[in-house]
Design an enzyme around this catalytic site. Sequence first.
Site, PDB file in Angstrom:
ATOM      1  N   CYS A  84      63.812  33.611  24.592  1.00 28.27           N
ATOM      2  CA  CYS A  84      63.169  33.207  23.137  1.00 28.27           C
ATOM      3  C   CYS A  84      62.527  34.614  22.631  1.00 28.27           C
ATOM      4  O   CYS A  84      62.970  35.113  22.011  1.00 28.27           O
ATOM      5  CB  CYS A  84      61.704  33.161  22.427  1.00 28.27           C
ATOM      6  SG  CYS A  84      62.635  30.577  22.923  1.00 28.27           S
ATOM      7  N   ILE A 210      65.380  24.516  13.654  1.00 29.88           N
ATOM      8  CA  ILE A 210      66.241  25.278  13.988  1.00 29.88           C
ATOM      9  C   ILE A 210      67.673  26.472  13.316  1.00 29.88           C
ATOM     10  O   ILE A 210      67.682  25.453  12.430  1.00 29.88           O
ATOM     11  CB  ILE A 210      67.234  23.615  14.388  1.00 29.88           C
ATOM     12  CG1 ILE A 210      67.139  23.191  15.599  1.00 29.88           C
ATOM     13  CG2 ILE A 210      68.876  24.691  15.726  1.00 29.88           C
ATOM     14  CD1 ILE A 210      67.583  21.763  15.404  1.00 29.88           C
ATOM     15  N   LYS A 330      58.287  29.513  12.507  1.00 29.08           N
ATOM     16  CA  LYS A 330      57.439  28.158  11.942  1.00 29.08           C
ATOM     17  C   LYS A 330      58.341  28.191  10.660  1.00 29.08           C
ATOM     18  O   LYS A 330      59.236  26.789  10.373  1.00 29.08           O
ATOM     19  CB  LYS A 330      56.205  27.834  11.371  1.00 29.08           C
ATOM     20  CG  LYS A 330      55.665  26.447  11.002  1.00 29.08           C
ATOM     21  CD  LYS A 330      55.678  25.499  12.330  1.00 29.08           C
ATOM     22  CE  LYS A 330      55.591  24.423  10.836  1.00 29.08           C
ATOM     23  NZ  LYS A 330      57.071  23.831  10.345  1.00 29.08           N
ATOM     24  N   HIS A 334      63.410  30.183  13.553  1.00 32.42           N
ATOM     25  CA  HIS A 334      63.581  31.492  14.897  1.00 32.42           C
ATOM     26  C   HIS A 334      65.382  30.914  15.668  1.00 32.42           C
ATOM     27  O   HIS A 334      65.257  30.357  16.370  1.00 32.42           O
ATOM     28  CB  HIS A 334      62.746  30.838  16.236  1.00 32.42           C
ATOM     29  CG  HIS A 334      62.831  30.578  17.379  1.00 32.42           C
ATOM     30  ND1 HIS A 334      62.972  31.958  17.603  1.00 32.42           N
ATOM     31  CD2 HIS A 334      62.394  30.247  18.670  1.00 32.42           C
ATOM     32  CE1 HIS A 334      62.377  32.062  18.710  1.00 32.42           C
ATOM     33  NE2 HIS A 334      62.548  30.378  19.141  1.00 32.42           N
TER      34      HIS A 334
END
Lengths: 388, 131
Positions: A84, A210, A330, A334
């Site tokens: 990430c 997602i 959040k 992401h």
Amino acid sequence: MTGVRVAGVGLTPFGEHAGRTGRDLFAEAALAALDDAGVPGEDVEHLNYGNFMGALAERQGHQAPLMAEAAGLRCAGTRYEEACASAGVAVREAVRAVRSGENDVMLAGGMERMTNLSTAEVTESLAVAADELFEVRAGVTFPGAYALMARAYFDEYGGDREDLAHVAAKNHANAVNNEYAQYQREITVEQALDSPAVASPLHLFDACPITDGASALVLVSEEYAAEHDIEAPVAITGTGQGGDRAALQDRADMARTPAATDAAAEAYGDAGVASDEVDLAEVHDCFTIAEVMALEALDLFDSGEGIGAARRGDTTRDGDLPVNLSGGLKAKGHPVGATGGSQIAEMTRLLRGDHPNSDAVPDATVGLTHNAGGTVASAVVHVLEVAE
Amino acid sequence: MSESDPAAPADTGYDEWADSLAEGGYFIECANGHGSLPPRRVCPECGSTDLAEEALPETGEVETFSEIHVAPSGFGEDPPYVTAVVNFGTVRVTGIVRGLSADEVAIGTAVRPDVERNDATGNRLVVFRSA
Ligand SMILES: [Zn+2]
């Protein structure tokens, strides 16, 4: 050593881009960044590109030259993969390339395509960031790993699910006005508490969604900006990276993230900035507990104090230190390999004054970004400052 | 994936270690007393290459755990299941808790290690049973 300016930023909206290819997403962000910078594509000397799971999600490896081509660049490219934190590392290496004098104009960012996979397939793909032998085979999912850290944190410092729900509610509130955010809607603390369990003690609203999306930055040397009359008021003045043991079981303290502590110390020292000079931060809240641990690792809050920061209002829009005014991972979303670039794009907009939430921080001059890989076995921190 | 699958990655060191858990298991100890799990050529804490196999303590204590409600595709374990990190002193080991529900597991719960075979993947599966 030459200074590095953010000449332009580009983002796709974050969310579900059904039917679109990764190359099309990255091209959209790259062209937007070049347009924002007023820099011609032929001046770009190298593409630093972040991507994590493209070989699984799109069956496409070797993405950097493909993305350079999609963006209309004639230069070579390199893909960076650090889970990430892939784009964070791509930006960091671009900063280093400009500082060294080797390059004057770099395009850095990343892309991830995720919503074309089922939830179970995404869960499987993200788990690849953990230790295959000792974690994945033992049933540790990505949410599960952060759940193990959350329980360790609660045990060591206290705090509860309601504290985490305040982090989720805060970041959703910040995303309402952000046109690039996946969820431009508020949630209540009660809704977060009542959402279904994913990996106890974490529930669905503790987790980022997602997401498909791309980010791009045009980074230039101060000399190039001056010569070409490029308006680039925000500088990247500090960069740092830290690493840790891959598996949680091999860390002395699962309630802390020393890779981020090390990255922050390096970035603060590099910029000559103290943690109490930071006006706002974009931190890697893939799960609500991750924001808490980031605040402490970045020395913005003492150990055990980060858990209550959102609930007390310290990190809300009106607080002393607004955190994740973009909506964070959040609520903004992401897209794993794009996130580190997106954080710096959002921070640049916030400091320049052209972000919908810039009015929350009208006098801000120092911003911090924190991008983490996996369970923070890698971390990248950048200091951004208003230079003029 | 069966054991004869030529495409399966080699797990030499790990497989032997996991199999040993049925008899109590072992860990790697360096000359300076740091613990780690195989395969190791060098101690990740201090760089020592003077490594020896030592028996794991019979039981360890749950250090943290989570009840997993969403499992990866093809993992072969029906959720919910409880995954825990168990402290054996010089090393910690991660595995799935058998025979205890999430309500019956707490930080400090004593468990012993064991090994099963994951039917879906053919891989070894580290498990813990109530001590
Ligand atoms: Zn050692």
